[in-house]
Design a protein around this motif. Structure first.
Motif, PDB file in Angstrom:
ATOM      1  N   GLN A   1     -28.127 -16.698  27.855  1.00 39.37           N
ATOM      2  CA  GLN A   1     -27.774 -18.107  28.009  1.00 39.37           C
ATOM      3  C   GLN A   1     -27.816 -18.877  26.676  1.00 39.37           C
ATOM      4  O   GLN A   1     -27.725 -20.096  26.674  1.00 39.37           O
ATOM      5  CB  GLN A   1     -28.730 -18.770  29.003  1.00 39.37           C
TER       6      GLN A   1
ATOM      7  N   GLY B   1     -28.475 -19.718  35.690  1.00 40.90           N
ATOM      8  CA  GLY B   1     -29.162 -19.250  34.495  1.00 40.90           C
ATOM      9  C   GLY B   1     -30.311 -20.164  34.111  1.00 40.90           C
ATOM     10  O   GLY B   1     -31.382 -19.696  33.685  1.00 40.90           O
TER      11      GLY B   1
ATOM     12  N   ASN C   1     -31.825 -13.812  28.590  1.00 41.99           N
ATOM     13  CA  ASN C   1     -31.032 -14.007  29.796  1.00 41.99           C
ATOM     14  C   ASN C   1     -29.573 -14.349  29.504  1.00 41.99           C
ATOM     15  O   ASN C   1     -28.850 -14.818  30.390  1.00 41.99           O
ATOM     16  CB  ASN C   1     -31.654 -15.106  30.659  1.00 41.99           C
TER      17      ASN C   1
END
Length: 348
Positions: A238, A69, A236
């Motif tokens: 994260q 990530g 994303n």
């Protein structure tokens, strides 16, 4: 309830190791009471100071859940939709991330074969061409790994030369630092010597392989080149809601010398393993042992025989090449027992 045998040891990956006791203590200390979520907490603020102490006053840290990530988000932040990344063929982003840079990040990868996992200015030029050609994904970033997937190290001068050439071409320089601590420990220099001072623009700072429970960070050394990180991290998936627990782990590693103690020990165990097997008939080392990885070609049948007690992976099964990784908790007796089995199985 413990579901595994803690006496069972292996050399497959530094991800197999547990969590360092000081990191566990840091998580417990951060657990009392309430703190603001999504990074608006005292621990994430302190992490910024710690990171700036290593990488310079402009450095900005973005804690992440995992290395894939972090790599994908970092590269996305510095590239347009038509951008491409030049990397070594053995790079983690090319081989071990399930196509995430291309599938999730939308980034074309130009993978260059290398003998030792390292790019040079000359090797960069193999794929850094076709600028302004609308039919070619534009090679606007280069990603290197320190230490590399083959256990080798870039010197600060090698990174500086590569970064200078990349910048001349208008490219951004990303460094995958999953084992950054092992590299710094082996080189005997501060992080900045082969990152900030060498011209790297942003990097992934590893924690999990060096004693963390599960924490990495993107460090933007030049925040102007990675202005979208704050938004991409959420896009994303994260962005940690309870980010203090990621930040607390990284503080535990990097505020003092725990990162150096852990990485230095892992490196020393790899060196001990190699020296224990040098000269054994049929045992052929395929790469220099410069950090915590040992790459070796074994006689036929040896790997499978030894794996019954100490698990490890094949690197190139057809060539009988295997990879052994040492961790912060690898003990001398682990190394000695493993080496004795290899010698016995090899007839040496």
């Amino acid at each position: 309830m413990q579901l595994h045998d803690p006496a069972r040891r292996g050399f497959a990956s530094d991800n197999y190791s547990g969590v360092h006791a000081e990191v566990l203590a840091a998580i417990a200390a951060a657990n009392d009471g309430h703190q603001s979520s999504y990074g608006n907490d005292a621990y994430t603020a302190r992490l910024q100071q710690v990171v700036q102490g290593h990488f310079g006053d402009r450095a900005e840290a973005f804690p992440m859940f995992n290395g894939t990530g972090a790599n994908v988000t970092a590269l996305q932040s510095v590239l347009p939709r038509w951008g491409a990344v030049v990397c070594a063929k053995t790079a983690h982003i090319n081989v071990d991330e399930g196509g995430a840079p291309e599938k999730v990040g939308g980034l074309k990868l130009y993978a260059v074969p290398t003998p030792d996992g390292k790019l040079t200015p000359e090797l960069l030029d193999v794929e850094a061409f076709g600028f302004d050609d609308e039919h070619r994904a534009q090679p606007l970033a280069v990603s290197i790994t320190q230490s590399t997937e083959l256990g080798t190290l870039y010197s600060p001068d090698e990174i500086a030369a590569l970064a200078a050439h990349a910048h001349e071409l208008g490219m951004t320089v990303h460094l995958d630092g999953a084992r950054l601590s092992n590299a710094a420990a082996a080189l005997g220099v501060p992080f900045a010597a082969f990152t900030t001072d060498a011209g790297v623009d942003l990097l992934t700072l590893g924690g999990t392989k060096n004693g963390a429970l599960g924490a990495e960070a993107i460090v933007a050394l030049d925040p102007d080149k990675a202005a979208g990180l704050r938004f991409l991290r959420k896009t994303n998936m994260q962005l940690a809601s309870k980010m203090r627990f990621l930040s607390a782990q990284l503080i535990a590693l990097y505020e003092g010398d725990l990162w150096l103690r852990n990485a230095g020990h892992a490196n020393a165990m790899a060196a001990r393993l190699r020296s224990s097997l040098e000269g054994v008939p049929g045992v052929e080392f395929t790469q220099p042992t410069q950090a915590n990885g040992v790459f070796v070609r074994l006689p036929a049948g040896v790997a499978d025989a030894v794996r019954e007690q100490f698990f490890f992976y094949d690197w190139d099964g057809a060539a009988r090449e295997v990879r052994w990784m040492c961790s912060f908790d690898t003990a001398e007796e682990d190394v000695d027992a493993f080496a004795a089995l290899i010698r016995q199985a090899s007839g040496g």
